[in-house]
Design an enzyme around this catalytic site. Sequence first.
Site, PDB file in Angstrom:
ATOM      1  N   GLN A   1       5.176  17.745  17.284  1.00 29.40           N
ATOM      2  CA  GLN A   1       6.327  16.957  17.745  1.00 29.40           C
ATOM      3  C   GLN A   1       6.016  15.461  17.796  1.00 29.40           C
ATOM      4  O   GLN A   1       6.804  14.647  17.330  1.00 29.40           O
ATOM      5  CB  GLN A   1       6.756  17.445  19.138  1.00 29.40           C
ATOM      6  CG  GLN A   1       8.077  16.852  19.602  1.00 29.40           C
ATOM      7  CD  GLN A   1       8.264  16.914  21.112  1.00 29.40           C
ATOM      8  OE1 GLN A   1       7.373  17.322  21.851  1.00 29.40           O
ATOM      9  NE2 GLN A   1       9.426  16.491  21.571  1.00 29.40           N
TER      10      GLN A   1
ATOM     11  N   TYR B   1      -3.570  24.568  30.584  1.00 34.23           N
ATOM     12  CA  TYR B   1      -3.316  23.305  29.899  1.00 34.23           C
ATOM     13  C   TYR B   1      -3.691  22.120  30.807  1.00 34.23           C
ATOM     14  O   TYR B   1      -4.398  21.196  30.389  1.00 34.23           O
ATOM     15  CB  TYR B   1      -1.838  23.252  29.524  1.00 34.23           C
ATOM     16  CG  TYR B   1      -1.366  21.987  28.874  1.00 34.23           C
ATOM     17  CD1 TYR B   1      -1.811  21.614  27.607  1.00 34.23           C
ATOM     18  CD2 TYR B   1      -0.443  21.161  29.524  1.00 34.23           C
ATOM     19  CE1 TYR B   1      -1.348  20.460  27.008  1.00 34.23           C
ATOM     20  CE2 TYR B   1       0.025  20.001  28.919  1.00 34.23           C
ATOM     21  CZ  TYR B   1      -0.432  19.652  27.662  1.00 34.23           C
ATOM     22  OH  TYR B   1       0.026  18.508  27.074  1.00 34.23           O
TER      23      TYR B   1
ATOM     24  N   ASP C   1      -3.392  18.388   9.666  1.00 34.99           N
ATOM     25  CA  ASP C   1      -2.969  19.447  10.584  1.00 34.99           C
ATOM     26  C   ASP C   1      -3.468  20.764  10.003  1.00 34.99           C
ATOM     27  O   ASP C   1      -3.838  20.833   8.832  1.00 34.99           O
ATOM     28  CB  ASP C   1      -1.436  19.472  10.723  1.00 34.99           C
ATOM     29  CG  ASP C   1      -0.976  20.132  12.024  1.00 34.99           C
ATOM     30  OD1 ASP C   1      -0.438  19.431  12.899  1.00 34.99           O
ATOM     31  OD2 ASP C   1      -1.163  21.366  12.181  1.00 34.99           O
ATOM     32  N   ILE C   2      -3.431  21.813  10.818  1.00 37.59           N
ATOM     33  CA  ILE C   2      -3.842  23.133  10.344  1.00 37.59           C
ATOM     34  C   ILE C   2      -2.764  23.737   9.443  1.00 37.59           C
ATOM     35  O   ILE C   2      -3.016  24.664   8.689  1.00 37.59           O
ATOM     36  CB  ILE C   2      -4.194  24.040  11.548  1.00 37.59           C
ATOM     37  CG1 ILE C   2      -5.051  25.212  11.111  1.00 37.59           C
ATOM     38  CG2 ILE C   2      -2.947  24.484  12.297  1.00 37.59           C
ATOM     39  CD1 ILE C   2      -5.916  25.774  12.210  1.00 37.59           C
TER      40      ILE C   2
ATOM     41  N   ASP D   1      -8.651  21.873  10.498  1.00 35.96           N
ATOM     42  CA  ASP D   1      -8.730  22.610  11.753  1.00 35.96           C
ATOM     43  C   ASP D   1      -9.469  21.723  12.754  1.00 35.96           C
ATOM     44  O   ASP D   1     -10.644  21.402  12.565  1.00 35.96           O
ATOM     45  CB  ASP D   1      -9.503  23.922  11.508  1.00 35.96           C
ATOM     46  CG  ASP D   1      -9.715  24.727  12.780  1.00 35.96           C
ATOM     47  OD1 ASP D   1      -9.307  24.257  13.868  1.00 35.96           O
ATOM     48  OD2 ASP D   1     -10.302  25.829  12.689  1.00 35.96           O
TER      49      ASP D   1
HETATM   50  N1  SER Z   1       5.439  18.671  27.605  1.00 40.21           N
HETATM   51  C1  SER Z   1       4.189  19.269  27.971  1.00 40.21           C
HETATM   52  C2  SER Z   1       4.339  20.688  28.304  1.00 40.21           C
HETATM   53  O1  SER Z   1       5.385  21.083  28.745  1.00 40.21           O
HETATM   54  C3  SER Z   1       3.587  18.537  29.143  1.00 40.21           C
HETATM   55  O2  SER Z   1       2.557  17.723  28.691  1.00 40.21           O
HETATM   56  O3  SER Z   1       3.429  21.431  28.148  1.00 40.21           O
END
Ligand code: SER
Length: 312
Positions: free
Chosen positions: A13, A143, A35-36, A53
């Site tokens: 994105q 994350y 990109d992969i 990769d």
């Molecule tokens: N937009 C991201 C997510 O929702 C946040 O860094 O994972």
Amino acid sequence: MEKRILIIGASGQIGNELTMYLRNMYSNQNVIASDIREASSIVMESGPFEILDAMNAKAIEEIVTNYKITDVYLMAAMLSATAEKYPIKGWDLNMTSLFNVLNLAKDKKIEKVFWPSSIAVFGPTTPKINTPQHTIMEPATVYGISKQTGERWCEYYHKRYGVDVRSIRYPGLISYKTPPGGGTTDYAIEIFHKAIENKKYTCFLNAQTALPMMFMDDAINATVNIMLAPPQKIKIRNAYNLAALSFNPQELAASIQKHIPDFTINYKPDFRQAIADSWPASIDDAVARKDWGWQHTIDLDKMTKIMIDNLK
Ligand code: SER
């Protein structure tokens, strides 16, 4: 010296728009997209592209050497919602790719690194409103843990090895050119597609879930400007808070209804609700504004208009 840029994650994105912006700035030949998977046709056709990769240190180094790369923008990552499904894979990708790039900078094979952090570094114990630059950070998602850890390593590589790495904590990013992949803030893009297609949307977050957000053009500007700033202005070497908008699904729906009056929204929160609940509602980005002159330009209604005009 001439800039030669490598974008890792150019099909994503942010990567897609960042590649085109930087190609405009530095010429097509000087911005290598990778990109992969293959990128959009506009990226594939306007300049060099390599399948890469981000986990493969040797493959990155080969491209860096072959193209005499000076700056790397590491945009590849597994986002919040997907990483909750594949925790170890998410951790591996997010950390290994960062070390691969930081180590190239440590060994003086590249000069500068951009690596994005996220509002996901904050957690349920962080103050939710106007979250300060320096505050409690106990992220509750894979994350978020990977981004917070990444921030610590960026600062460490800067202090210990003099690596010129720069980072910002992106909020949810809204754009119409490339779809997002696997984030919790993705509802704020889906909603536009559904509003235009069939005038109704079922939101996976509840009506009152306010989150920090930003239109993509502002995010690209922030990214380019933090990289252009003289090094002494970048006083924070983990990552800067960055803010533009804060709204909840109900407020976004109301903004859309100004253009599509019969648009309706209903709410069916899923596992992403818990992720969103652990994140701030709004961010204090005074330090970025002071240190390197960050400013945003696009508010909620302006963003809504841009999204609807372009998706129609
Ligand atoms: N937009 C991201 C997510 O929702 C946040 O860094 O994972």
